[in-house]
Design a protein around this motif. Structure first.
Motif, short mmCIF file in Angstrom:
data_model
loop_
_atom_site.label_atom_id
_atom_site.label_comp_id
_atom_site.label_asym_id
_atom_site.label_seq_id
_atom_site.Cartn_x
_atom_site.Cartn_y
_atom_site.Cartn_z
N PRO A 54 -39.71 -2.04 -27.42
CA PRO A 54 -40.79 -2.55 -28.30
C PRO A 54 -40.48 -3.90 -28.94
N ARG A 55 -39.20 -4.32 -28.97
CA ARG A 55 -38.83 -5.55 -29.66
C ARG A 55 -38.47 -6.68 -28.70
N LEU A 56 -38.80 -6.54 -27.43
CA LEU A 56 -38.57 -7.59 -26.44
C LEU A 56 -39.91 -8.04 -25.88
N ASN A 57 -40.11 -9.34 -25.82
CA ASN A 57 -41.34 -9.84 -25.21
C ASN A 57 -41.17 -9.91 -23.70
N SER A 58 -42.21 -10.37 -23.02
CA SER A 58 -42.19 -10.40 -21.56
C SER A 58 -41.15 -11.38 -21.02
N ASP A 59 -40.94 -12.52 -21.71
CA ASP A 59 -39.93 -13.47 -21.24
C ASP A 59 -38.54 -12.88 -21.28
N ALA A 60 -38.21 -12.16 -22.36
CA ALA A 60 -36.90 -11.54 -22.46
C ALA A 60 -36.69 -10.49 -21.37
N LYS A 61 -37.72 -9.71 -21.08
CA LYS A 61 -37.61 -8.69 -20.02
C LYS A 61 -37.46 -9.32 -18.65
N VAL A 62 -38.17 -10.45 -18.42
CA VAL A 62 -38.03 -11.14 -17.13
C VAL A 62 -36.61 -11.68 -16.98
N LEU A 63 -36.02 -12.22 -18.06
CA LEU A 63 -34.65 -12.72 -17.98
C LEU A 63 -33.66 -11.60 -17.66
N ILE A 64 -33.85 -10.44 -18.30
CA ILE A 64 -32.94 -9.32 -18.00
C ILE A 64 -33.05 -8.93 -16.53
N SER A 65 -34.26 -8.84 -16.02
CA SER A 65 -34.44 -8.44 -14.62
C SER A 65 -33.89 -9.49 -13.67
N TYR A 66 -34.10 -10.78 -14.01
CA TYR A 66 -33.67 -11.85 -13.11
C TYR A 66 -32.15 -11.97 -13.09
N VAL A 67 -31.52 -11.96 -14.26
CA VAL A 67 -30.05 -12.13 -14.31
C VAL A 67 -29.35 -10.90 -13.75
N GLN A 68 -29.95 -9.74 -13.91
CA GLN A 68 -29.32 -8.52 -13.39
C GLN A 68 -29.23 -8.54 -11.87
N GLY A 69 -30.17 -9.19 -11.21
CA GLY A 69 -30.16 -9.22 -9.74
C GLY A 69 -29.50 -10.44 -9.14
N LEU A 70 -28.79 -11.25 -9.92
CA LEU A 70 -28.13 -12.44 -9.39
C LEU A 70 -26.92 -12.06 -8.54
N PRO A 71 -26.66 -12.83 -7.50
CA PRO A 71 -25.42 -12.59 -6.74
C PRO A 71 -24.20 -13.04 -7.54
N THR A 131 -34.17 -4.89 -7.49
CA THR A 131 -33.34 -4.71 -8.67
C THR A 131 -33.85 -3.51 -9.45
N LYS A 132 -32.94 -2.64 -9.80
CA LYS A 132 -33.30 -1.49 -10.61
C LYS A 132 -33.28 -1.88 -12.09
N VAL A 133 -34.40 -1.70 -12.75
CA VAL A 133 -34.52 -2.01 -14.17
C VAL A 133 -34.80 -0.73 -14.92
N SER A 134 -34.07 -0.52 -16.01
CA SER A 134 -34.23 0.69 -16.80
C SER A 134 -35.57 0.70 -17.50
N HIS A 135 -36.12 1.89 -17.63
CA HIS A 135 -37.37 2.04 -18.39
C HIS A 135 -37.17 1.68 -19.86
N ASP A 136 -35.93 1.85 -20.37
CA ASP A 136 -35.67 1.47 -21.76
C ASP A 136 -35.83 -0.03 -21.97
N VAL A 137 -35.54 -0.78 -20.93
CA VAL A 137 -35.71 -2.23 -21.03
C VAL A 137 -37.17 -2.60 -20.88
#
Length: 358
Positions: A23-40, A13-19
Motif C-alpha cells: 500500500p505504500r509503494l507507487n507504481s514506479d517503485a514496484k516497476v523498479l523492484i521488478s526490473y532490478v530483480q530480473g537483471l543478469p 521474473t517472479k514478483v511477490s504479491h506482497d510487493v
C-alpha cells in the motif's frame, strides 16, 4: 472485468504479491523492484538511477520512488572509504524489506567498507627519499606540547571594532554602499572600518551621509581603481572640508537688580458690593397687569414684545380675508380665551380664511 493470463515458460521474473499489493509503494517503485530483480549478474554493479533511466523513470519521479523504497526497507545506502582515500556510496537492493541490522550483516558479509591496509598501498608519487633539509633542530626549541596562546590585543581590537557609535555605524554603511556605484569600490568590513575615523570627521564638520557618499562616488577615473582603500583614503584626506569656525562665547548676562517684594494689598473693612439687579417694572402691554425686570429701559416684557408683531400680522390677515375682529373677540370670550391675545386673533383669522392654525 475479464481475466486472461498465460504463464510464461522463459524470460520471466517472479514478483511477490506482497510487493505488487504494497500500500505504500507507487507504481514506479514496484516497476523498479521488478526490473532490478530480473537483471543478469553482469549489470548489478550499476547505480539504481541508471536502471530507472532505462525504464523511463527520471527526475522527481525517481526521487519519490527511491524515497519510498528506502523508507520501506527495499533499498539501503552506505558511504565507505575506497581506494586512494576516496569515498564511495554503496547501494543494497532487496526484493523483500530488510531492517538496518539485516542490511549491516549483508554489508559485512560482502566486505563493503573494509579498505586496504595503508602499508600495502603503493605511494602516490615516487619513492621515499633521504631528508635534504632540517637535519639539526634548534637548540632552544621544546619538543613538548604546543602551548601557543593568541595575544590579548587581537581580542581587544575585535571587541573595539564591534562597538561602534551611531555616527561610526552610519559612516560604515556609506562606505560599504559604494559597491553599488562601481564594483571596483567594493570594501570589506575590516577595510571600511579602517576608514571610519576619517569619514566621521566629515560628519563632525557638517557633511551629511548622503553628501559624503556623493563626494566619494562622483568624478571617478575612467580606468579601474586598483586599490579601493587607498583611493578612498586619498579622497577623504584631500577633500576634507574646513572645520567650522568656533562660535563666540556668549556674554554673561547682567545680574538683575534686587527689587523689593511688593507689599500685600491692604484689606478694607467695607462689605463687598452686591451684584446689580434690574428693578421690577409694570409691563405696558395688554392683558392682566404683570411686572418684569427691565434691562435697558424696556417697557414691554419679552412675551408682549413677541405678541405685538403677531397681532399686527393677524389684523392684516383678517383685513385681507374680510373678518370682523370684534365679532371674533366676542366668540373668544364665550369660549373662555383672552379676546385681546394674539393667539385668539390668529385663530380667528385662520378659521375665517380656511388655513390651518400655526
Amino acid at each position: 472485468m475479464l481475466w486472461h493470463a498465460i504463464a510464461p515458460v522463459r524470460r520471466y521474473t517472479k514478483v511477490s504479491h506482497d510487493v505488487m499489493r504494497h500500500p505504500r509503494l507507487n507504481s514506479d517503485a514496484k516497476v523498479l523492484i521488478s526490473y532490478v530483480q530480473g537483471l543478469p549478474e553482469g549489470q548489478v554493479d550499476r547505480a539504481l538511477s541508471e536502471h530507472a533511466r532505462e525504464v523511463g523513470i527520471k527526475g522527481r519521479r525517481y526521487q519519490a520512488a527511491k524515497e519510498q523504497l528506502v523508507v520501506n526497507g527495499f533499498v539501503h545506502e552506505r558511504k565507505a572509504p575506497g581506494a586512494r582515500g576516496l569515498w564511495a556510496t554503496h547501494q543494497l537492493f532487496s526484493n523483500v524489506p530488510l531492517s538496518d541490522a539485516d542490511a549491516l550483516a549483508v554489508w559485512r558479509e560482502a566486505g563493503v567498507g573494509g579498505g586496504a591496509d595503508p602499508s600495502a598501498q603503493v605511494p602516490t608519487v615516487g619513492q621515499p627519499r633521504a631528508r635534504r633539509v632540517g637535519h639539526q633542530l634548534p637548540v632552544d626549541e621544546e619538543l613538548g606540547e604546543n602551548s601557543f596562546r593568541p595575544p590579548t590585543q587581537a581580542a581587544d581590537s575585535e571587541a573595539a571594532l564591534d562597538e561602534l557609535s551611531p555616527e561610526e555605524a552610519q559612516v560604515e554603511r556609506v562606505l560599504l554602499s559604494l559597491r553599488e556605484c562601481r564594483r571596483d569600490l567594493r570594501l570589506g568590513v575590516a577595510e571600511a572600518r579602517s576608514l571610519v575615523a576619517l569619514a566621521v570627521e566629515w560628519l563632525r564638520r557638517g557633511v551629511s551621509g548622503a553628501e559624503l557618499r556623493e563626494v566619494l562616488s562622483s568624478g571617478l577615473p575612467t580606468g579601474r581603481v586598483r586599490s579601493a582603500v587607498g583611493f578612498l583614503r586619498h579622497r577623504l584626506v584631500q577633500k576634507m572640508p574646513e572645520a567650522p569656525a568656533p562660535a563666540p562665547a556668549p556674554e554673561p548676562a547682567p545680574e538683575p537688580a534686587s527689587v523689593p517684594d511688593p507689599a500685600p494689598p491692604a484689606l478694607s473693612d467695607a462689605p463687598p458690593t452686591p451684584p446689580r439687579v434690574a428693578p421690577l417694572v409694570t409691563c405696558e402691554g395688554p392683558g392682566n397687569e404683570h411686572v418684569f425686570r427691565a434691562y435697558g429701559g424696556a417697557t414691554l416684557c419679552p412675551d408682549c414684545q413677541q405678541a405685538a408683531p403677531w397681532a399686527r400680522w393677524a389684523e392684516r390677515r383678517a383685513a385681507d380675508l374680510g373678518v370682523d375682529l370684534a365679532e371674533e373677540a366676542a366668540k373668544a370670550v364665550e369660549a373662555g380665551r383672552d379676546p385681546d391675545g394674539w393667539r385668539s386673533r390668529l385663530a380667528a383669522a385662520a378659521a375665517a380664511g380656511g388655513v390651518p392654525e400655526q
